[in-house]
Design a protein around this motif. Structure first.
Motif, PDB file in Angstrom:
ATOM      1  N   ALA A 131      -6.083   9.516   1.367  1.00  0.00           N
ATOM      2  CA  ALA A 131      -5.404   9.679   0.092  1.00  0.00           C
ATOM      3  C   ALA A 131      -6.389   9.523  -1.049  1.00  0.00           C
ATOM      4  N   GLY A 132      -6.274  10.401  -2.046  1.00  0.00           N
ATOM      5  CA  GLY A 132      -7.156  10.303  -3.205  1.00  0.00           C
ATOM      6  C   GLY A 132      -8.258  11.336  -3.122  1.00  0.00           C
ATOM      7  N   TRP A 155     -12.972   5.089  -0.862  1.00  0.00           N
ATOM      8  CA  TRP A 155     -12.529   3.962  -0.051  1.00  0.00           C
ATOM      9  C   TRP A 155     -12.910   2.625  -0.693  1.00  0.00           C
ATOM     10  N   ASN A 156     -14.098   2.582  -1.311  1.00  0.00           N
ATOM     11  CA  ASN A 156     -14.641   1.322  -1.809  1.00  0.00           C
ATOM     12  C   ASN A 156     -14.178   0.990  -3.225  1.00  0.00           C
ATOM     13  N   THR A 178      -2.047 -15.822   4.694  1.00  0.00           N
ATOM     14  CA  THR A 178      -2.698 -14.535   4.928  1.00  0.00           C
ATOM     15  C   THR A 178      -2.812 -13.761   3.618  1.00  0.00           C
ATOM     16  N   TYR A 179      -4.038 -13.323   3.314  1.00  0.00           N
ATOM     17  CA  TYR A 179      -4.332 -12.653   2.046  1.00  0.00           C
ATOM     18  C   TYR A 179      -5.091 -11.350   2.293  1.00  0.00           C
ATOM     19  N   TYR A 180      -4.843 -10.376   1.432  1.00  0.00           N
ATOM     20  CA  TYR A 180      -5.635  -9.140   1.434  1.00  0.00           C
ATOM     21  C   TYR A 180      -6.824  -9.331   0.498  1.00  0.00           C
ATOM     22  N   VAL A 181      -8.040  -9.156   1.009  1.00  0.00           N
ATOM     23  CA  VAL A 181      -9.241  -9.321   0.189  1.00  0.00           C
ATOM     24  C   VAL A 181     -10.145  -8.093   0.264  1.00  0.00           C
ATOM     25  N   GLY A 182      -9.634  -7.005   0.828  1.00  0.00           N
ATOM     26  CA  GLY A 182     -10.441  -5.815   0.996  1.00  0.00           C
ATOM     27  C   GLY A 182     -10.486  -4.941  -0.240  1.00  0.00           C
ATOM     28  N   VAL A 183     -11.152  -3.810  -0.089  1.00  0.00           N
ATOM     29  CA  VAL A 183     -11.214  -2.810  -1.147  1.00  0.00           C
ATOM     30  C   VAL A 183     -10.014  -1.873  -1.002  1.00  0.00           C
ATOM     31  N   LYS A 184      -9.916  -0.896  -1.884  1.00  0.00           N
ATOM     32  CA  LYS A 184      -8.696  -0.094  -1.962  1.00  0.00           C
ATOM     33  C   LYS A 184      -8.404   0.678  -0.673  1.00  0.00           C
ATOM     34  N   LEU A 210       2.695  -5.979   9.341  1.00  0.00           N
ATOM     35  CA  LEU A 210       1.597  -5.125   9.810  1.00  0.00           C
ATOM     36  C   LEU A 210       0.618  -4.864   8.684  1.00  0.00           C
ATOM     37  N   ILE A 211      -0.668  -5.072   8.976  1.00  0.00           N
ATOM     38  CA  ILE A 211      -1.762  -4.612   8.109  1.00  0.00           C
ATOM     39  C   ILE A 211      -2.632  -3.723   8.979  1.00  0.00           C
ATOM     40  N   SER A 212      -2.849  -2.499   8.571  1.00  0.00           N
ATOM     41  CA  SER A 212      -3.682  -1.580   9.343  1.00  0.00           C
ATOM     42  C   SER A 212      -5.088  -1.526   8.759  1.00  0.00           C
ATOM     43  N   ALA A 213      -6.039  -1.101   9.590  1.00  0.00           N
ATOM     44  CA  ALA A 213      -7.446  -1.080   9.182  1.00  0.00           C
ATOM     45  C   ALA A 213      -7.659  -0.209   7.946  1.00  0.00           C
ATOM     46  N   HIS A 214      -6.917   0.888   7.843  1.00  0.00           N
ATOM     47  CA  HIS A 214      -6.829   1.668   6.603  1.00  0.00           C
ATOM     48  C   HIS A 214      -5.459   1.360   6.004  1.00  0.00           C
ATOM     49  N   PRO A 215      -5.411   0.708   4.859  1.00  0.00           N
ATOM     50  CA  PRO A 215      -4.137   0.170   4.363  1.00  0.00           C
ATOM     51  C   PRO A 215      -3.059   1.217   4.137  1.00  0.00           C
ATOM     52  N   GLU A 216      -3.435   2.429   3.747  1.00  0.00           N
ATOM     53  CA  GLU A 216      -2.432   3.470   3.496  1.00  0.00           C
ATOM     54  C   GLU A 216      -1.627   3.791   4.749  1.00  0.00           C
TER      55      GLU A 216
END
Length: 296
Positions: free
Chosen positions: A18-19, A35-36, A48-54, A244-250
């Motif tokens: 996406a994008g 992605w970054n 549990t926290y999300y700390v990744g990039v977009k 669920l959190i997937s490796a690619h959040p979308e």
């Protein structure tokens, strides 16, 4: 995955890509800068926290005895992950364990720097550990020679199917989910908010994507690719899965859930059917890919 790779039908990877494409900092990866993109960190549920990039997930599971970090994004994602951890009031130095889903640059590229800054133990599957040690995937990977190299990880422990790792009260279990790569792992744990505890799943990528010329249905380098994907589908759809959190959040609708959380709070992230929906989409992609390969 890499934007120049052969793709399954668009149903596939619309979520992942996406994008618009943008000029990447990582040479040879047109989508990496997209992605970054910056993403403010947020709490998903409990500790549990999300700390990744977009576009690339990284998850922090906290405890008073130290923290667990899952996946490290791209090499240029590491400073952003560290800053996101700090923005939540935690320290990278308190991360004691770093877990990997698979050895592609978009999930393993930042691991070496994150390990250097934290002095944490890195755990990966036996196959992914070989990738991490060399900074590139091996010839049995569907994306062999189609992905940029990344800084290698020097000190690792092996995580096998059903293996458990502990940091204080945090207990994380590895589940072998190969197919996208031979060494794919998904991870499960429990997070609690007061007396309420939920089953958390970090799902590895399950998409049948590859370098040009690779056939999932007929690969001498990875002859078990289709069987592995189907086994992984069964594994994930049968896991206890509240969040669920997937490796690619979308791919797990994380951004829609985050938007809904503005009014619904953490309830927006809870969906006991999410793992089954994630698998159903990946299964459709695989069957479409196999039909495509019959025509080649």
């Amino acid at each position: 995955m890499h934007p120049t790779l052969t793709r399954a039908p668009a149903l596939a990877l619309a979520l992942l890509l996406a994008g618009p494409a943008a000029q990447a900092q990582t040479p040879g990866c047109d989508i990496c800068a997209t992605w970054n993109a910056d993403q403010a960190p947020f709490r998903i549920f409990g500790n549990t926290y999300y700390v990744g990039v977009k576009g690339l997930s990284s998850v922090l599971v906290t405890s008073p005895q130290g923290h667990v970090l899952i996946d490290g994004g791209l090499p240029e994602s590491a400073p952003k992950i560290i800053a996101n951890i700090a923005a939540l009031g935690f320290r990278i130095e308190d991360v004691k364990l770093i877990l990997n889903s698979h050895g592609h640059i978009d999930h393993a590229g930042g691991l070496a720097e994150l390990q250097r800054r934290s002095d944490a133990l890195v755990a990966a599957s036996p196959s992914a550990a070989l990738d991490l040690a060399s900074g590139e995937v091996g010839p049995d990977d569907p994306q062999y020679h189609a992905l940029p190299k990344y800084p290698p990880v020097k000190d690792m422990r092996l995580a096998r199917d059903g293996g458990q790792f502990n940091v204080g009260p945090v207990n994380v279990t590895a589940h072998a989910t190969p197919g996208h790569t031979p060494g794919g792992l998904s991870w499960t744990w429990q997070s609690c908010d007061g007396p309420r505890c939920l089953n958390m799943v970090y799902a590895d990528s399950l998409n049948a994507v590859s370098r040009p010329g690779f056939k999932f249905s007929a690969s001498s380098e990875y002859p078990n690719a289709v069987a592995d994907l189907r086994h992984s589908f069964e594994t994930l759809e049968n896991l206890p899965c509240d969040v669920l959190i997937s490796a690619h959040p979308e791919a797990s609708q994380l951004w829609e859930r985050l938007e809904a959380s503005a009014t619904a709070g953490s309830e927006a992230f809870i969906d006991p059917q999410a793992c089954r929906a994630y698998v159903a989409a990946a299964r459709t992609v695989l069957e479409s890919r196999l039909e495509q390969e019959k025509q080649q």
